[in-house]
Design a protein around this motif. Structure first.
Motif, PDB file in Angstrom:
ATOM      1  N   LYS A 144       0.630  -1.114  -0.178  1.00  0.00           N
ATOM      2  CA  LYS A 144       0.147  -0.041   0.033  1.00  0.00           C
ATOM      3  C   LYS A 144       0.919   1.239  -0.021  1.00  0.00           C
ATOM      4  O   LYS A 144       0.566   2.325  -0.482  1.00  0.00           O
ATOM      5  CB  LYS A 144      -1.017   0.096   1.224  1.00  0.00           C
ATOM      6  CG  LYS A 144      -1.955   1.042   1.299  1.00  0.00           C
ATOM      7  CD  LYS A 144      -2.692   1.187   2.593  1.00  0.00           C
ATOM      8  CE  LYS A 144      -1.984   1.398   3.912  1.00  0.00           C
ATOM      9  NZ  LYS A 144      -2.929   1.666   4.864  1.00  0.00           N
ATOM     10  N   ASN A 145       2.183   1.174   0.526  1.00  0.00           N
ATOM     11  CA  ASN A 145       3.082   2.318   0.625  1.00  0.00           C
ATOM     12  C   ASN A 145       4.002   2.306  -0.439  1.00  0.00           C
ATOM     13  O   ASN A 145       4.906   3.150  -0.315  1.00  0.00           O
ATOM     14  CB  ASN A 145       3.521   2.138   2.126  1.00  0.00           C
ATOM     15  CG  ASN A 145       2.656   2.849   3.106  1.00  0.00           C
ATOM     16  OD1 ASN A 145       2.473   4.130   3.461  1.00  0.00           O
ATOM     17  ND2 ASN A 145       1.919   1.932   3.882  1.00  0.00           N
ATOM     18  N   ASP A 191      -5.397  -8.709  -3.870  1.00  0.00           N
ATOM     19  CA  ASP A 191      -5.694  -7.440  -4.847  1.00  0.00           C
ATOM     20  C   ASP A 191      -4.370  -6.978  -5.379  1.00  0.00           C
ATOM     21  O   ASP A 191      -4.069  -5.580  -5.376  1.00  0.00           O
ATOM     22  CB  ASP A 191      -6.433  -6.331  -3.667  1.00  0.00           C
ATOM     23  CG  ASP A 191      -7.649  -6.827  -3.386  1.00  0.00           C
ATOM     24  OD1 ASP A 191      -8.209  -7.204  -4.309  1.00  0.00           O
ATOM     25  OD2 ASP A 191      -7.991  -6.220  -2.461  1.00  0.00           O
ATOM     26  N   ILE A 192      -3.360  -7.823  -5.650  1.00  0.00           N
ATOM     27  CA  ILE A 192      -2.055  -7.762  -6.115  1.00  0.00           C
ATOM     28  C   ILE A 192      -1.959  -7.988  -7.758  1.00  0.00           C
ATOM     29  O   ILE A 192      -2.762  -8.526  -8.112  1.00  0.00           O
ATOM     30  CB  ILE A 192      -0.901  -8.240  -5.446  1.00  0.00           C
ATOM     31  CG1 ILE A 192      -1.040  -9.752  -5.590  1.00  0.00           C
ATOM     32  CG2 ILE A 192      -1.016  -7.930  -3.897  1.00  0.00           C
ATOM     33  CD1 ILE A 192       0.052 -10.752  -5.014  1.00  0.00           C
ATOM     34  N   ASN A 193      -0.883  -7.155  -8.203  1.00  0.00           N
ATOM     35  CA  ASN A 193      -0.958  -7.303  -9.584  1.00  0.00           C
ATOM     36  C   ASN A 193       0.610  -7.684 -10.261  1.00  0.00           C
ATOM     37  O   ASN A 193       1.593  -7.097  -9.425  1.00  0.00           O
ATOM     38  CB  ASN A 193      -1.691  -6.200 -10.471  1.00  0.00           C
ATOM     39  CG  ASN A 193      -0.582  -5.029 -10.292  1.00  0.00           C
ATOM     40  OD1 ASN A 193       0.507  -4.733 -10.653  1.00  0.00           O
ATOM     41  ND2 ASN A 193      -1.370  -4.067  -9.397  1.00  0.00           N
ATOM     42  N   LYS A 194       0.901  -8.261 -10.967  1.00  0.00           N
ATOM     43  CA  LYS A 194       2.132  -8.749 -11.558  1.00  0.00           C
ATOM     44  C   LYS A 194       3.013  -7.383 -11.882  1.00  0.00           C
ATOM     45  O   LYS A 194       4.228  -7.500 -11.619  1.00  0.00           O
ATOM     46  CB  LYS A 194       2.065  -9.678 -12.694  1.00  0.00           C
ATOM     47  CG  LYS A 194       3.173  -9.727 -13.517  1.00  0.00           C
ATOM     48  CD  LYS A 194       4.153 -10.953 -12.707  1.00  0.00           C
ATOM     49  CE  LYS A 194       5.179 -11.404 -13.739  1.00  0.00           C
ATOM     50  NZ  LYS A 194       6.257 -12.444 -12.887  1.00  0.00           N
ATOM     51  N   SER A 234      -0.859 -20.990  -2.638  1.00  0.00           N
ATOM     52  CA  SER A 234       0.306 -21.280  -3.703  1.00  0.00           C
ATOM     53  C   SER A 234      -0.500 -21.192  -5.164  1.00  0.00           C
ATOM     54  O   SER A 234       0.023 -20.776  -6.325  1.00  0.00           O
ATOM     55  CB  SER A 234       0.873 -22.532  -3.410  1.00  0.00           C
ATOM     56  OG  SER A 234      -0.232 -23.859  -3.510  1.00  0.00           O
ATOM     57  N   ASN A 235      -1.768 -21.700  -5.530  1.00  0.00           N
ATOM     58  CA  ASN A 235      -2.635 -21.805  -6.554  1.00  0.00           C
ATOM     59  C   ASN A 235      -2.700 -20.377  -7.100  1.00  0.00           C
ATOM     60  O   ASN A 235      -2.954 -20.126  -8.029  1.00  0.00           O
ATOM     61  CB  ASN A 235      -3.703 -22.709  -6.755  1.00  0.00           C
ATOM     62  CG  ASN A 235      -3.172 -24.033  -6.785  1.00  0.00           C
ATOM     63  OD1 ASN A 235      -2.324 -24.568  -7.278  1.00  0.00           O
ATOM     64  ND2 ASN A 235      -3.924 -24.969  -6.060  1.00  0.00           N
ATOM     65  N   LEU A 236      -3.244 -19.545  -6.068  1.00  0.00           N
ATOM     66  CA  LEU A 236      -3.481 -18.124  -6.258  1.00  0.00           C
ATOM     67  C   LEU A 236      -2.583 -17.318  -7.016  1.00  0.00           C
ATOM     68  O   LEU A 236      -2.545 -16.562  -7.986  1.00  0.00           O
ATOM     69  CB  LEU A 236      -4.191 -17.443  -5.243  1.00  0.00           C
ATOM     70  CG  LEU A 236      -4.397 -15.883  -5.367  1.00  0.00           C
ATOM     71  CD1 LEU A 236      -5.674 -15.750  -6.005  1.00  0.00           C
ATOM     72  CD2 LEU A 236      -4.627 -15.234  -3.875  1.00  0.00           C
ATOM     73  N   LEU A 237      -1.371 -17.585  -6.246  1.00  0.00           N
ATOM     74  CA  LEU A 237      -0.238 -16.765  -6.635  1.00  0.00           C
ATOM     75  C   LEU A 237       0.155 -17.229  -8.180  1.00  0.00           C
ATOM     76  O   LEU A 237       0.790 -16.506  -8.887  1.00  0.00           O
ATOM     77  CB  LEU A 237       1.230 -17.023  -5.624  1.00  0.00           C
ATOM     78  CG  LEU A 237       0.708 -16.200  -4.318  1.00  0.00           C
ATOM     79  CD1 LEU A 237       1.790 -16.780  -3.155  1.00  0.00           C
ATOM     80  CD2 LEU A 237       0.730 -14.780  -4.298  1.00  0.00           C
ATOM     81  N   PHE A 296      -3.725  -4.356   9.635  1.00  0.00           N
ATOM     82  CA  PHE A 296      -3.286  -5.529   9.439  1.00  0.00           C
ATOM     83  C   PHE A 296      -4.724  -6.088   9.091  1.00  0.00           C
ATOM     84  O   PHE A 296      -5.745  -5.973   9.356  1.00  0.00           O
ATOM     85  CB  PHE A 296      -3.033  -6.404  10.875  1.00  0.00           C
ATOM     86  CG  PHE A 296      -2.747  -7.590  10.637  1.00  0.00           C
ATOM     87  CD1 PHE A 296      -1.605  -8.295   9.719  1.00  0.00           C
ATOM     88  CD2 PHE A 296      -3.440  -8.875  11.175  1.00  0.00           C
ATOM     89  CE1 PHE A 296      -1.499  -9.415   9.536  1.00  0.00           C
ATOM     90  CE2 PHE A 296      -2.966  -9.995  11.098  1.00  0.00           C
ATOM     91  CZ  PHE A 296      -2.081 -10.272  10.207  1.00  0.00           C
ATOM     92  N   THR A 297      -4.443  -6.716   7.866  1.00  0.00           N
ATOM     93  CA  THR A 297      -5.760  -7.394   6.940  1.00  0.00           C
ATOM     94  C   THR A 297      -6.720  -8.438   7.864  1.00  0.00           C
ATOM     95  O   THR A 297      -7.790  -7.990   7.656  1.00  0.00           O
ATOM     96  CB  THR A 297      -5.265  -8.214   5.746  1.00  0.00           C
ATOM     97  OG1 THR A 297      -4.094  -7.479   5.035  1.00  0.00           O
ATOM     98  CG2 THR A 297      -6.252  -8.778   4.941  1.00  0.00           C
ATOM     99  N   LEU A 298      -6.000  -8.920   8.999  1.00  0.00           N
ATOM    100  CA  LEU A 298      -6.827  -9.847   9.537  1.00  0.00           C
ATOM    101  C   LEU A 298      -7.705  -9.119  10.887  1.00  0.00           C
ATOM    102  O   LEU A 298      -8.153  -9.875  11.732  1.00  0.00           O
ATOM    103  CB  LEU A 298      -6.519 -11.057   9.713  1.00  0.00           C
ATOM    104  CG  LEU A 298      -5.932 -11.774   8.590  1.00  0.00           C
ATOM    105  CD1 LEU A 298      -5.006 -13.125   9.146  1.00  0.00           C
ATOM    106  CD2 LEU A 298      -7.194 -12.355   7.614  1.00  0.00           C
TER     107      LEU A 298
END
Length: 608
Positions: free
Chosen positions: A269-270, A292-295, A314-317, A386-388
């Motif tokens: 985010k920063n 929500d990340i991009n390559k 691992s599959n998401l990444l 923190f996300t959680l």
């Protein structure tokens, strides 16, 4: 070579190198000033003006008998005081291991000059523990975690060599007793036989194997990137992290950055792009960190996943086409065909894996931030965004305790999982003196063997010139990947066959033991002895096959030892009764073993 030299050489061979060095230095530089030995092998204490024994032979015989009676059939015994080592020599044949605790280097020197223990010291049958050793907690955690020890730790009791120690060393005895109990608790705390964690982790690993083979081999990362840089920062997700973000952003180009998965969202985010993002969680909740990340922003970032990472993560990444490496845990699930991929000590927390990866890559100065391992003054376990949730650990109902604060003044509130983790980090830092660890967290718990320095000072002291970008290591060819997978599957089929055989034998043995126990007959000793030999034969089969001792069933084996320990602690003198109760305990254990082996069998069948 005299007796003392033989004993020191045996200690130096691996059982206790620090004590061997201490004795060698004492031999060169010192003379005994507090204790002296007479011709009857009695020892005089000049400080207290007293002999250790009123009568050497009589007192050794008395304590030998007393210890043997209280530890009937025990696999090990702990004794405070080495004295003249004659008691130790007399007890050797009665135990698999004897642990001797002593605070006086002069007494070690005198005892090891009298009795040749070199064979027992070299084999690990006798362990000598210097209670003044700085790394005693590390030493004990290794000794107590041995395959033939951890099952029986509930039998621990401290005995004394002679009455002299009880009179003049009582405070030392109490102190070491506390340390031992603390280390025993550390070893067995996570060995709940009903826990599903280890088997879930193994299931994740099995499912991750194809993905691992299609992505970057860990060994290539080490080969291509080792010793490229000296200074790095490990970023964890403690509540102190957010105050350091402006400074981290300013100096991000001057350091290689290792990021624990929980801290990733704050950095991302920063616009702080870490070089390595690590994850080892066997559950799915880290999906939230990466959704929500991009390559494009992470073109130079490597995502390093432990073999137990949940397949959904691992599959998401992988689906996001990010650069991934699945790392095998050192000394576990050692499949020969995967050796070329390399191994890493993953540990039980993602921060631990960050440090071992930094060490494997040859970093000399490792700066630590956000590693609070404690709640902050507001009761938060993580940074506010923190996300959680900033109070995530408060929802886990983990028992809390207080520990020494960062800076060494006062205490902070922590919990037992963090406290375990801190001790494991101290073990790691103490055993890797080739690197300097700088704790720049500026909050939380103190971590021994890490130097405390502010993050600003670390940035000014260790900043490199703008770091050069490194190429992402190449993948295996599809052809090679497929060939390795084929060999892995063949290996796993062999494991499955071994497990199936163990299941078949365990069920037959369990059914036989149940019939024997339900017979209600006064079974003769000879018959019970033959049954017990069948139990020992099955134990040997399990021990012979490493597939059962890769750590996955550790809690199950602890349960076996715990049951046997209850029988042993009853100190039953009648051999028939002892065998009958042992058989009953073993039958109960087989029920648990069969259940867990079936789960492991199902995991293997998924990939085969």
């Amino acid at each position: 070579m005299n007796i003392l030299e033989k004993n020191i050489q045996a200690l130096a061979s691996g059982t206790n190198e620090p004590l061997a060095l201490k004795l060698s230095n004492f031999l060169k530089d010192s003379q005994c000033v507090r204790f002296s030995l007479d011709e009857k092998l009695n020892i005089f204490d000049f400080k207290n003006q007293v002999f250790m024994y009123s009568d050497v032979e009589q007192e050794i015989t008395y304590f030998q008998k007393a210890i043997l009676e209280k530890t009937l059939r025990y696999p090990f015994v702990c004794i405070y005081g080495i004295c003249n080592a004659l008691l130790v020599k007399n007890l050797i044949s009665s135990y698999k291991h004897i642990f001797i605790f002593e605070s006086e280097i002069e007494l070690f020197y005198l005892a090891l000059s009298i009795v040749d223990l070199s064979e027992e010291l070299r084999s690990g049958k006798v362990y000598l523990i210097d209670t003044n050793e700085e790394k005693i907690n590390i030493q004990l955690s290794i000794l107590f975690d041995q395959k033939d020890m951890f099952e029986y730790l509930s039998l621990y009791e401290m005995f004394i060599n002679c009455s002299y120690y009880e009179k003049y060393f009582i405070d030392e005895i109490k102190k070491i007793d506390y340390i031992i109990n603390d280390n025993i608790y550390l070893v067995i705390r996570n060995l709940d036989p009903e826990s599903k964690i280890s088997l879930s982790c193994h299931d994740n690993f099995i499912q991750n194997i194809p993905l691992m083979l299609k992505n970057i081999p860990f060994q290539r990362i080490i080969q291509e990137r080792k010793n490229q840089f000296e200074n790095c920062i490990v970023v964890c997700a403690g509540p102190s992290l957010e105050k350091q973000i402006p400074l981290l952003k300013k100096y991000q180009e001057n350091f290689v950055i290792f990021c624990a998965d929980g801290a990733f969202s704050l950095l991302y985010k920063n616009d702080i792009i870490p070089d390595y993002v690590l994850n080892i969680d066997f559950e799915e909740y880290p999906l939230e960190f990466f959704k929500d990340i991009n390559k494009e922003k992470l073109i130079s970032t490597l995502f390093i996943l432990g073999q137990y990472t949940h397949p959904s993560v691992s599959n998401l990444l992988n689906q996001k086409n990010l650069s991934i490496c699945v790392v095998l845990n050192q000394n576990q699930d050692n499949i020969i065909m995967l050796n070329d991929f390399g191994y890493l000590e993953i540990g039980t927390h993602v921060g631990h894996m960050c440090y071992t990866l930094a060490l494997a890559l040859g970093f000399k100065n490792i700066v630590i931030m956000g590693q609070d391992l404690a709640y902050n003054e507001k009761g938060n376990s993580h940074f506010s965004d923190f996300t959680l949730g900033k109070d995530f650990d408060n929802t886990l109902n983990i028992p809390s305790l207080k520990t020494l604060a960062y800076g060494g003044e006062g205490e902070v509130l922590t919990h037992i999982a963090w406290d375990d983790y801190r001790k494991k980090l101290e073990f790691l830092f103490a055993n890797n003196t080739q690197a300097n660890f700088y704790n720049a967290t500026e909050g939380g718990a103190r971590i021994a063997f890490a130097k405390e320095l502010s993050f600003k000072e670390c940035c000014l002291k260790f900043k490199d010139k703008k770091k050069k970008s490194l190429e992402i290591p190449k993948l295996l060819t599809s052809n090679r990947s497929d060939k390795i997978l084929k060999k892995v599957l063949e290996h796993l089929k062999k494991d499955l066959n071994i497990i199936n055989q163990a299941l078949e034998d365990a069920k037959i043995l369990k059914d036989a033991l149940e019939k024997i126990l339900l017979s209600g007959k006064e079974l003769p000793f000879e018959f019970l002895m033959s049954v017990y030999k069948n139990i020992e034969k099955f134990n040997s089969y399990l021990e012979f096959n490493s597939v059962f001792y890769d750590g996955i069933l550790k809690g199950v084996f602890y349960f076996r030892g715990e049951g046997i320990s209850k029988v042993l602690s009853a100190k039953i003198k009648d051999e028939r009764e002892y065998l009958f109760l042992s058989i009953k305990v073993y039958k109960d254990w087989l029920v648990l073993l069969i259940e867990k082996l079936n789960i492991r069998k199902e995991s293997l069948q998924k990939i085969i």
